[in-house]
Design a protein around this motif. Structure first.
Motif, short mmCIF file in Angstrom:
data_model
loop_
_atom_site.label_atom_id
_atom_site.label_comp_id
_atom_site.label_asym_id
_atom_site.label_seq_id
_atom_site.Cartn_x
_atom_site.Cartn_y
_atom_site.Cartn_z
N ARG A 164 27.03 4.64 -0.52
CA ARG A 164 27.10 6.08 -0.25
C ARG A 164 26.76 6.87 -1.49
O ARG A 164 26.04 7.89 -1.43
N LEU A 165 27.27 6.44 -2.63
CA LEU A 165 27.02 7.17 -3.87
C LEU A 165 25.53 7.15 -4.22
O LEU A 165 24.95 8.20 -4.53
N VAL A 166 24.90 5.99 -4.18
CA VAL A 166 23.49 5.94 -4.60
C VAL A 166 22.59 6.66 -3.61
O VAL A 166 21.60 7.29 -4.01
N LEU A 167 22.92 6.60 -2.33
CA LEU A 167 22.12 7.34 -1.35
C LEU A 167 22.17 8.84 -1.62
O LEU A 167 21.15 9.53 -1.55
N ARG A 168 23.36 9.34 -1.95
CA ARG A 168 23.51 10.76 -2.20
C ARG A 168 22.92 11.14 -3.55
O ARG A 168 22.30 12.20 -3.70
N TYR A 169 23.10 10.31 -4.56
CA TYR A 169 22.57 10.63 -5.88
C TYR A 169 21.04 10.63 -5.86
O TYR A 169 20.40 11.63 -6.23
N PHE A 170 20.43 9.53 -5.47
CA PHE A 170 18.97 9.46 -5.52
C PHE A 170 18.34 10.36 -4.47
O PHE A 170 17.23 10.88 -4.66
N GLY A 171 19.03 10.60 -3.35
CA GLY A 171 18.50 11.50 -2.34
C GLY A 171 18.46 12.94 -2.80
O GLY A 171 17.61 13.71 -2.36
N SER A 172 19.35 13.31 -3.72
CA SER A 172 19.40 14.70 -4.19
C SER A 172 18.80 14.90 -5.57
O SER A 172 18.52 16.03 -5.96
N ARG A 173 18.61 13.81 -6.34
CA ARG A 173 18.16 13.96 -7.72
C ARG A 173 16.93 13.13 -8.06
O ARG A 173 16.37 13.28 -9.13
N GLY A 174 16.51 12.26 -7.15
CA GLY A 174 15.36 11.42 -7.43
C GLY A 174 14.08 12.23 -7.56
O GLY A 174 14.00 13.37 -7.06
N PRO A 175 13.08 11.68 -8.25
CA PRO A 175 13.07 10.33 -8.81
C PRO A 175 13.94 10.23 -10.07
O PRO A 175 13.90 11.07 -10.94
N ALA A 176 14.72 9.16 -10.10
CA ALA A 176 15.61 8.91 -11.23
C ALA A 176 15.81 7.41 -11.36
O ALA A 176 15.49 6.64 -10.45
N THR A 177 16.33 6.98 -12.48
CA THR A 177 16.48 5.56 -12.77
C THR A 177 17.92 5.10 -12.53
O THR A 177 18.84 5.89 -12.39
N VAL A 178 18.08 3.78 -12.53
CA VAL A 178 19.41 3.20 -12.44
C VAL A 178 20.29 3.70 -13.59
O VAL A 178 21.46 4.04 -13.40
N LYS A 179 19.71 3.78 -14.79
CA LYS A 179 20.49 4.26 -15.94
C LYS A 179 20.89 5.71 -15.76
O LYS A 179 22.02 6.10 -16.10
N ASP A 180 19.98 6.56 -15.24
CA ASP A 180 20.33 7.96 -14.96
C ASP A 180 21.58 8.02 -14.09
O ASP A 180 22.52 8.76 -14.37
N CYS A 181 21.58 7.25 -13.02
CA CYS A 181 22.69 7.27 -12.07
C CYS A 181 23.96 6.69 -12.70
O CYS A 181 25.06 7.20 -12.47
N SER A 182 23.81 5.66 -13.50
CA SER A 182 24.95 5.03 -14.15
C SER A 182 25.65 6.02 -15.08
O SER A 182 26.88 6.18 -15.04
N VAL A 183 24.88 6.70 -15.93
CA VAL A 183 25.47 7.66 -16.87
C VAL A 183 26.09 8.83 -16.10
O VAL A 183 27.20 9.29 -16.42
N TRP A 184 25.42 9.32 -15.08
CA TRP A 184 25.94 10.44 -14.29
C TRP A 184 27.25 10.08 -13.61
O TRP A 184 28.20 10.87 -13.59
N SER A 185 27.33 8.89 -13.04
CA SER A 185 28.49 8.50 -12.23
C SER A 185 29.63 7.91 -13.03
O SER A 185 30.77 7.85 -12.55
N GLY A 186 29.35 7.44 -14.26
CA GLY A 186 30.35 6.74 -15.03
C GLY A 186 30.53 5.30 -14.61
O GLY A 186 31.40 4.59 -15.14
N LEU A 187 29.72 4.82 -13.67
CA LEU A 187 29.77 3.44 -13.21
C LEU A 187 28.78 2.60 -14.00
O LEU A 187 27.91 3.12 -14.69
N THR A 188 28.90 1.29 -13.91
CA THR A 188 28.00 0.41 -14.64
C THR A 188 26.64 0.34 -13.96
O THR A 188 26.51 0.62 -12.75
#
Length: 394
Positions: A217-241
């Motif tokens: 759910r998190l990655v679908l919402r993150y990349f759906g609203s902010r993509g194109p973006a990288t795994v690292k972008d999402c990791s830093v934004w979310s605080g997850l690994t």
């Protein structure tokens, strides 16, 4: 600064659209927040604008009402810092974040004496203080804890509050106005403001495949609203690994075809599948610092965004498409919020409210031309409509 390629034009165009800074805009402030999942909100006054500017005609009052009635909640989550989150998302998002938030705070918990026993005690006291819709300000809760022999100010108090937030005990209540007219945060009982939140304190994590589903759910919402973006972008934004983000992507692929993987300037990015054609545009590399070609609109477009806007903070590895360094903290105490010209950093701004009038201080990186000045004037007018105040550039 990274070199800018022709493909970067399409990246900026797609990000502006996915972030709802371009059509299709959000239908209402709650819908914008659901789309973005979480919006950084340290500075409440400016964070209201981050949501409202993505909804035609939305005002500060609309955002404040959504916060007051609990549709929008404000709490420490993700990295962690203050964020707006829709009440329907906060339960699962906090369950996903809580373990890492507590782990990241362990050093400060030790330093401030927030151990397991005292945190449990303060949590019970704080819960009792706000139960039944009895929302309290930070100062009022400080007095409650002090009467119980616990820290009521300074870092000890702050980390007792944060522990209670992260543990699903406290969340934002209806704001109140100070004698000077400024809005003040209050705290409410988490389970009274967050649907289906019961049991979060007893079972803060997930069982079985629940966590993978939440990551999806998190990655679908993150990349759906902010993509194109990288795994690292999402990791830093979310605080997850990064491992968690990859796991979420794997889970998302089994549930949905909403996302796809693309190569952007030699970097693997993830984006809404419907945007692939837009990203197919490419061109000759441009020199570092060279302005990007104008995207679809015939006239220049100015956006005034807060320095913690998701268009900035939603990225780390690929923030260079912004075309400058942000967030920016000026040494001369000048404005720190970002002016965008066609999606690229072009200056800085802030508001000054006095006597029911808003003055917008804007410092552009270069003298705007007539069309750019007209675009800036239009944005100032929109900001005045948001505040419902007479607004002018100063």
């Amino acid at each position: 600064m990274h070199g800018v390629t022709g493909q970067a034009t399409a990246v900026v165009d797609v990000r502006l659209r996915r972030q709802r800074l371009r059509p299709p805009y959000g239908a209402d402030v709650a819908g914008v927040l659901r789309h973005l999942l979480a919006v950084q909100s340290q500075e409440f006054a400016y964070a209201r604008w981050s949501i409202a500017q993505r909804t035609p005609g939305a005002t500060a009052d609309d955002v404040e009402q959504a916060v007051a009635d609990g549709t929008i909640l404000r709490t420490h989550i993700l990295r962690p810092t203050w964020h707006f989150v829709h009440r329907d998302d906060l339960g699962w998002l906090m369950a996903l974040s809580a373990e890492r938030l507590h782990q990241g705070n362990k050093g400060m918990y030790r330093q401030t004496g927030v151990d397991t026993e005292t945190a449990a005690r303060s949590g019970r006291i704080l819960a009792e203080a706000v139960a039944g819709g009895n929302h309290k300000t930070r100062e009022e809760l400080g007095q409650v804890l002090e009467r119980a022999g616990l820290p009521g100010k300074d870092l000890g108090f702050i980390y007792h509050l944060m522990h209670a937030e992260t543990s699903g005990i406290l969340v934002s209540g209806a704001p109140v106005r100070s004698t000077g007219g400024a809005l003040k945060q209050t705290y409410a009982l988490f389970e009274e403001r967050v649907p289906n939140a019961s049991g979060l304190q007893e079972r803060p994590g997930f069982r079985g495949d629940e966590r993978d589903h939440a990551l999806a759910r998190l990655v679908l919402r993150y990349f759906g609203s902010r993509g194109p973006a990288t795994v690292k972008d999402c990791s830093v934004w979310s605080g997850l690994t990064m491992q968690d983000i990859r796991r979420g992507l794997d889970a998302a692929r089994s549930l949905s075809a909403e996302l796809t993987t693309v190569d952007v300037d030699g970097v693997e990015c993830h984006v809404a599948a419907e945007e692939v054609e837009s990203l197919a545009r490419s061109g000759q590399p441009a020199r570092p610092g060279q302005a990007l070609p104008r995207t679809r609109q015939a006239e220049p477009r100015i956006d005034l965004v807060q320095c913690y806007d998701e268009y900035i903070m939603g990225y780390s590895q690929t923030r260079h498409y912004l075309g400058g360094t942000a967030p920016f903290f000026p040494e001369d105490k000048g404005p720190m919020h970002a002016v965008l010209l066609d999606g690229r950093l072009a200056g800085w701004w802030r508001h000054r409210l006095s006597g029911g009038v808003c003055g917008l201080e804007v410092r552009m990186n270069r003298e705007p031309g007539p069309e750019e000045q007209a675009a800036l004037d239009a944005q100032a007018q929109r900001y005045g409509q948001f505040l419902r105040m007479q607004t002018s550039l100063v």
